[in-house]
Enzyme design. Structure first.
Site, PDB file in Angstrom:
ATOM      1  N   ASP A  50      -6.788  -5.955  -4.896  1.00  0.00           N
ATOM      2  CA  ASP A  50      -7.733  -5.774  -3.791  1.00  0.00           C
ATOM      3  C   ASP A  50      -8.608  -4.560  -4.091  1.00  0.00           C
ATOM      4  O   ASP A  50      -8.380  -3.476  -3.563  1.00  0.00           O
ATOM      5  CB  ASP A  50      -6.950  -5.589  -2.483  1.00  0.00           C
ATOM      6  CG  ASP A  50      -7.872  -5.491  -1.286  1.00  0.00           C
ATOM      7  OD1 ASP A  50      -9.106  -5.548  -1.459  1.00  0.00           O
ATOM      8  OD2 ASP A  50      -7.347  -5.367  -0.160  1.00  0.00           O
ATOM      9  N   PHE A  51      -9.606  -4.773  -4.950  1.00  0.00           N
ATOM     10  CA  PHE A  51     -10.521  -3.672  -5.273  1.00  0.00           C
ATOM     11  C   PHE A  51     -11.858  -3.842  -4.552  1.00  0.00           C
ATOM     12  O   PHE A  51     -12.786  -3.072  -4.794  1.00  0.00           O
ATOM     13  CB  PHE A  51     -10.718  -3.571  -6.790  1.00  0.00           C
ATOM     14  CG  PHE A  51      -9.469  -3.106  -7.501  1.00  0.00           C
ATOM     15  CD1 PHE A  51      -8.620  -2.193  -6.912  1.00  0.00           C
ATOM     16  CD2 PHE A  51      -9.144  -3.580  -8.771  1.00  0.00           C
ATOM     17  CE1 PHE A  51      -7.470  -1.757  -7.557  1.00  0.00           C
ATOM     18  CE2 PHE A  51      -7.995  -3.152  -9.429  1.00  0.00           C
ATOM     19  CZ  PHE A  51      -7.157  -2.236  -8.827  1.00  0.00           C
ATOM     20  N   LYS A  52     -11.962  -4.873  -3.737  1.00  0.00           N
ATOM     21  CA  LYS A  52     -13.196  -5.108  -2.958  1.00  0.00           C
ATOM     22  C   LYS A  52     -14.430  -4.772  -3.789  1.00  0.00           C
ATOM     23  O   LYS A  52     -15.274  -3.958  -3.410  1.00  0.00           O
ATOM     24  CB  LYS A  52     -13.169  -4.326  -1.646  1.00  0.00           C
ATOM     25  CG  LYS A  52     -12.048  -4.807  -0.733  1.00  0.00           C
ATOM     26  CD  LYS A  52     -12.164  -4.281   0.679  1.00  0.00           C
ATOM     27  CE  LYS A  52     -11.084  -4.849   1.575  1.00  0.00           C
ATOM     28  NZ  LYS A  52      -9.711  -4.386   1.253  1.00  0.00           N
ATOM     29  N   VAL A  53     -14.525  -5.440  -4.920  1.00  0.00           N
ATOM     30  CA  VAL A  53     -15.567  -5.161  -5.912  1.00  0.00           C
ATOM     31  C   VAL A  53     -16.942  -5.468  -5.304  1.00  0.00           C
ATOM     32  O   VAL A  53     -17.145  -6.532  -4.719  1.00  0.00           O
ATOM     33  CB  VAL A  53     -15.320  -6.008  -7.180  1.00  0.00           C
ATOM     34  CG1 VAL A  53     -16.369  -5.695  -8.239  1.00  0.00           C
ATOM     35  CG2 VAL A  53     -13.912  -5.759  -7.710  1.00  0.00           C
ATOM     36  N   SER A  62      -1.268 -12.290  14.860  1.00  0.00           N
ATOM     37  CA  SER A  62      -0.030 -13.078  14.796  1.00  0.00           C
ATOM     38  C   SER A  62      -0.082 -14.042  13.618  1.00  0.00           C
ATOM     39  O   SER A  62      -1.085 -14.744  13.414  1.00  0.00           O
ATOM     40  CB  SER A  62       0.140 -13.861  16.111  1.00  0.00           C
ATOM     41  OG  SER A  62       0.586 -15.182  15.872  1.00  0.00           O
ATOM     42  N   ALA A  63       1.001 -14.072  12.839  1.00  0.00           N
ATOM     43  CA  ALA A  63       1.036 -14.913  11.632  1.00  0.00           C
ATOM     44  C   ALA A  63       0.876 -16.395  11.982  1.00  0.00           C
ATOM     45  O   ALA A  63       0.047 -17.102  11.399  1.00  0.00           O
ATOM     46  CB  ALA A  63       2.343 -14.677  10.877  1.00  0.00           C
ATOM     47  N   ASP A  72       0.817  -1.215   0.000  1.00  0.00           N
ATOM     48  CA  ASP A  72       0.000   0.000   0.000  1.00  0.00           C
ATOM     49  C   ASP A  72       0.854   1.269   0.000  1.00  0.00           C
ATOM     50  O   ASP A  72       0.541   2.233   0.703  1.00  0.00           O
ATOM     51  CB  ASP A  72      -0.944  -0.015   1.213  1.00  0.00           C
ATOM     52  CG  ASP A  72      -1.964  -1.130   1.111  1.00  0.00           C
ATOM     53  OD1 ASP A  72      -2.444  -1.392  -0.008  1.00  0.00           O
ATOM     54  OD2 ASP A  72      -2.285  -1.747   2.147  1.00  0.00           O
ATOM     55  N   GLN A 128      -1.957  -4.422  12.691  1.00  0.00           N
ATOM     56  CA  GLN A 128      -3.303  -4.495  13.283  1.00  0.00           C
ATOM     57  C   GLN A 128      -3.358  -5.441  14.489  1.00  0.00           C
ATOM     58  O   GLN A 128      -4.431  -5.650  15.062  1.00  0.00           O
ATOM     59  CB  GLN A 128      -4.317  -4.960  12.231  1.00  0.00           C
ATOM     60  CG  GLN A 128      -4.537  -3.968  11.093  1.00  0.00           C
ATOM     61  CD  GLN A 128      -5.598  -4.466  10.127  1.00  0.00           C
ATOM     62  OE1 GLN A 128      -6.770  -4.547  10.452  1.00  0.00           O
ATOM     63  NE2 GLN A 128      -5.178  -4.820   8.926  1.00  0.00           N
ATOM     64  N   ASP A 165     -20.619  -4.712  -6.655  1.00  0.00           N
ATOM     65  CA  ASP A 165     -21.612  -4.095  -7.550  1.00  0.00           C
ATOM     66  C   ASP A 165     -22.603  -5.146  -8.048  1.00  0.00           C
ATOM     67  O   ASP A 165     -22.597  -6.291  -7.601  1.00  0.00           O
ATOM     68  CB  ASP A 165     -20.880  -3.409  -8.708  1.00  0.00           C
ATOM     69  CG  ASP A 165     -21.550  -2.091  -9.095  1.00  0.00           C
ATOM     70  OD1 ASP A 165     -22.775  -2.112  -9.355  1.00  0.00           O
ATOM     71  OD2 ASP A 165     -20.861  -1.072  -9.141  1.00  0.00           O
ATOM     72  N   SER A 218     -10.924  -7.154   9.078  1.00  0.00           N
ATOM     73  CA  SER A 218     -10.022  -7.332  10.224  1.00  0.00           C
ATOM     74  C   SER A 218     -10.082  -6.190  11.237  1.00  0.00           C
ATOM     75  O   SER A 218      -9.628  -6.351  12.365  1.00  0.00           O
ATOM     76  CB  SER A 218      -8.590  -7.464   9.702  1.00  0.00           C
ATOM     77  OG  SER A 218      -8.258  -6.344   8.912  1.00  0.00           O
ATOM     78  N   ASN A 267     -23.472  -7.575 -13.607  1.00  0.00           N
ATOM     79  CA  ASN A 267     -22.875  -7.127 -14.867  1.00  0.00           C
ATOM     80  C   ASN A 267     -21.669  -6.222 -14.626  1.00  0.00           C
ATOM     81  O   ASN A 267     -20.640  -6.355 -15.293  1.00  0.00           O
ATOM     82  CB  ASN A 267     -23.921  -6.397 -15.725  1.00  0.00           C
ATOM     83  CG  ASN A 267     -23.381  -6.069 -17.092  1.00  0.00           C
ATOM     84  OD1 ASN A 267     -22.952  -6.947 -17.827  1.00  0.00           O
ATOM     85  ND2 ASN A 267     -23.365  -4.787 -17.431  1.00  0.00           N
TER      86      ASN A 267
HETATM   87  P1  XMP Z   1      -1.528  -3.934   7.057  1.00  0.00           P
HETATM   88  O1  XMP Z   1      -0.695  -2.737   6.798  1.00  0.00           O
HETATM   89  O2  XMP Z   1      -2.548  -3.720   8.142  1.00  0.00           O
HETATM   90  O3  XMP Z   1      -2.327  -4.145   5.682  1.00  0.00           O
HETATM   91  O4  XMP Z   1      -0.738  -5.187   7.270  1.00  0.00           O
HETATM   92  C1  XMP Z   1      -3.396  -5.021   5.521  1.00  0.00           C
HETATM   93  C2  XMP Z   1      -3.853  -4.977   4.108  1.00  0.00           C
HETATM   94  O5  XMP Z   1      -4.992  -5.805   3.947  1.00  0.00           O
HETATM   95  C3  XMP Z   1      -6.144  -5.017   3.644  1.00  0.00           C
HETATM   96  N1  XMP Z   1      -7.145  -5.490   4.564  1.00  0.00           N
HETATM   97  C4  XMP Z   1      -8.193  -6.216   4.238  1.00  0.00           C
HETATM   98  N2  XMP Z   1      -8.623  -6.649   3.050  1.00  0.00           N
HETATM   99  N3  XMP Z   1     -10.388  -7.775   4.128  1.00  0.00           N
HETATM  100  C5  XMP Z   1      -9.736  -7.412   3.011  1.00  0.00           C
HETATM  101  O6  XMP Z   1     -10.174  -7.798   1.926  1.00  0.00           O
HETATM  102  C6  XMP Z   1      -9.991  -7.384   5.337  1.00  0.00           C
HETATM  103  O7  XMP Z   1     -10.562  -7.735   6.353  1.00  0.00           O
HETATM  104  C7  XMP Z   1      -8.847  -6.551   5.382  1.00  0.00           C
HETATM  105  N4  XMP Z   1      -8.191  -6.020   6.425  1.00  0.00           N
HETATM  106  C8  XMP Z   1      -7.130  -5.368   5.869  1.00  0.00           C
HETATM  107  C9  XMP Z   1      -5.779  -3.577   3.866  1.00  0.00           C
HETATM  108  O8  XMP Z   1      -6.449  -2.749   2.948  1.00  0.00           O
HETATM  109  C10 XMP Z   1      -4.299  -3.622   3.616  1.00  0.00           C
HETATM  110  O9  XMP Z   1      -4.036  -3.579   2.228  1.00  0.00           O
END
Ligand code: XMP
Length: 217
Positions: free
Chosen positions: A60-63, A178-179, A12, A175, A65, A117, A68
């Site tokens: 990651d455009f979280k489409v 933990s991995a 990002d 956020q 709509d 998240s 169509n």
């Molecule tokens: P950070 O900097 O927090 O970035 O490690 C996390 C990345 O993931 C995206 N993000 C999400 N995307 N569902 C998603 O589809 C989620 O719950 C979610 N939480 C975070 C965020 O935009 C960033 O790119």
């Protein structure tokens, strides 16, 4: 998407040269690079093909709509060189099915957001997260996006979707997630942004995460 390390970089940043430099440094540690509005709006869609030299690209455009329009959007994103698109699930089965149908025709992937998240996801999204997970499985999406900040929810979502679908999980590091905990809970990949791209040594930060997850993959 082939799992080698279990790590997806969320890139990002908003500067093209920085995006390329970081991708070059971490390419050996990531299975994919997730890019979204911050990078694409600042640099353009051709960033997708430029970064695809380093790793598969998840857009990651979280489409979110009507069917169509979902199809038209995904078509453009795949044409630009992305391997996968993240879509919202709350728009319902027909919107999702339109995206999945197109992706399957092009041998690409669709990942569906279940609950997000961040804390605000508890206001509305969590209440429908399980229903969305079931819909994603019924639609035969490639996988879902579920929160590393709540590994117990990832475990619940894994029970719902079974083992056919993948879980990609953001929320590690900045956020608080933990991995290793979220991999143990059932995620296939973690998505990590700031803890890698803001680190003094992004490659070292990525390597640390890969090492942490290794025994649980
Ligand atoms: P950070 O900097 O927090 O970035 O490690 C996390 C990345 O993931 C995206 N993000 C999400 N995307 N569902 C998603 O589809 C989620 O719950 C979610 N939480 C975070 C965020 O935009 C960033 O790119």
């Amino acid at each position: 998407m082939e799992r080698k390390t279990g790590l997806i970089l969320a890139l990002d940043v908003t500067d093209r040269m920085e995006a390329v430099a970081i991708s070059e440094k971490v390419a050996g540690y990531v299975d994919a690079i997730k890019i979204g509005y911050p990078l694409v709006l600042s640099t353009g869609m051709d960033m997708i093909s430029q970064l695809s030299k380093f790793a598969p690209i998840i857009a990651d455009f979280k489409v979110a709509d009507i069917p169509n329009t979902n199809r038209l959007i995904c078509e453009q994103v795949f044409k630009a060189g992305a391997d996968a698109v993240i879509v919202q699930g709350f728009t319902g089965h027909d919107s999702l099915e339109a995206a999945v149908k197109l992706a399957k025709e092009q041998e690409k992937d669709i990942y569906v957001v279940t609950e997000m998240s961040h804390p605000g996801a508890l206001d509305f999204m969590q209440q429908v997260g399980e229903g969305i997970a079931k819909m994603a499985a019924d639609a035969k999406a490639s996988g879902v996006v579920a929160p590393a900040t709540r590994p117990e929810r990832v475990a619940e979502i894994r029970k719902i979707i079974g083992n056919e679908l993948s879980i990609i999980s953001p929320g590690v590091g900045a956020q608080g997630g933990s991995a290793s905990d979220v991999i143990k809970a059932g995620a296939n990949w973690v998505i990590v942004g700031r803890s890698i791209y803001q680190a003094e040594d992004p490659a070292m930060a990525a390597k640390k995460l890969v090492d942490e997850m290794k025994e649980f993959l």
